[in-house]
Design an enzyme around this catalytic site. Sequence first.
Site, short mmCIF file in Angstrom:
data_model
loop_
_atom_site.label_atom_id
_atom_site.label_comp_id
_atom_site.label_asym_id
_atom_site.label_seq_id
_atom_site.Cartn_x
_atom_site.Cartn_y
_atom_site.Cartn_z
N GLU A 73 -40.95 128.25 92.90
CA GLU A 73 -40.39 128.78 91.65
C GLU A 73 -40.61 130.28 91.51
OE1 GLU A 73 -40.24 124.53 91.18
OE2 GLU A 73 -41.87 125.85 91.84
N HIS A 142 -45.98 116.82 83.18
CA HIS A 142 -44.52 116.92 83.18
C HIS A 142 -43.94 116.69 81.80
CE1 HIS A 142 -45.67 116.02 87.33
NE2 HIS A 142 -44.55 116.60 87.70
#
Length: 343
Positions: A73, A142
């Site tokens: 990322e 998450h």
Amino acid sequence: LQQRRGLRLSAPAAIQVTVRDALNQALDEELERDERVFLLGEEVAQYDGAYKISRGLWKKYGDKRVIDTPISEMGFAGIAVGAAMAGLRPVCEFMTFNFSMQAIDQVINSAAKTCYMSAGSIAVPIVFRGPNGASAGVAAQHSQCFAAWYGHCPGLKVVSPWSAEDAKGLLKASIRDDNPVVMLENELLYGVPFEMSEQAQSKEFVIPIGKAKIERPGTHVTLVSHSRPVGHCLEAAAVLSKEGVECEVINLRTIRPMDIETVEASVVKTNHLVTVEGGWPQFGVGAEICARIMEGPAFNYLDAPAVRVTGADVPMPYAKILEDNCIPQVKDIVFAVKKALNI
């Protein structure tokens, strides 16, 4: 011919479109409209996207416009920010915003601050998008909502759609904006169909960033929410309506800049305020709304303290029964409204 004969032609009716398809349409239309726009992220190209948001786009636009990246990322967010500084308009997809933590230096220090630090000479027209907040059964790492995180930072615009029209109109507006925009979608909404008006089916349909929408008018209490909890608020409003309580439901749509004027006008009318969000309570979106109302002219119209409905102040449990109790439910909103109204 029919018009010549004096027959009235009916306008195209509203259609049902899922949030997934609305996002796909928006990306397709903007890739077609502007050759500077490109999409990059993990599995966005050959696999058609982890959530099939980019379905069919790689085949249509090719490797230069829809780019699969390594699982890094920080790397691909940095590439996207540099491309934006150089004049392109990247759409950078995070498979989930929880993974944007790996790239937060690029989002905040590189994208958000560069226009200001360059005295306006370097624009960073980039969109960071992907699913945000709790999904189902994916546990603590998450399941965070990043609306308050990114909404805290000057230099960013932050949008949070609920319906298919929100998703399409806000994504198109975000891609066309010259500022960095964080678009917080919801994975559990991707497959949900919403009615899309004839206007929203147009290729030029955009929703102005920074403008909330009143989803349901009411007179007794103002419910303010964003993303998936907007649906919960509408369900709660339907339940309360049977008991004679009419809720005004406001869909924020944008976290930053926040449309506090619409909220103020509603509070002046209803004299009560309840905020609803999936994120944690401390320093949350609801906390900001309450503070802004307290500091502004609408405070004098409140007949009772504002009430916040939030996610539980714990890391998200994995067990379903615990997870359900950590996420605001319709019953929690009904309870909060009755508390605010003292009934």
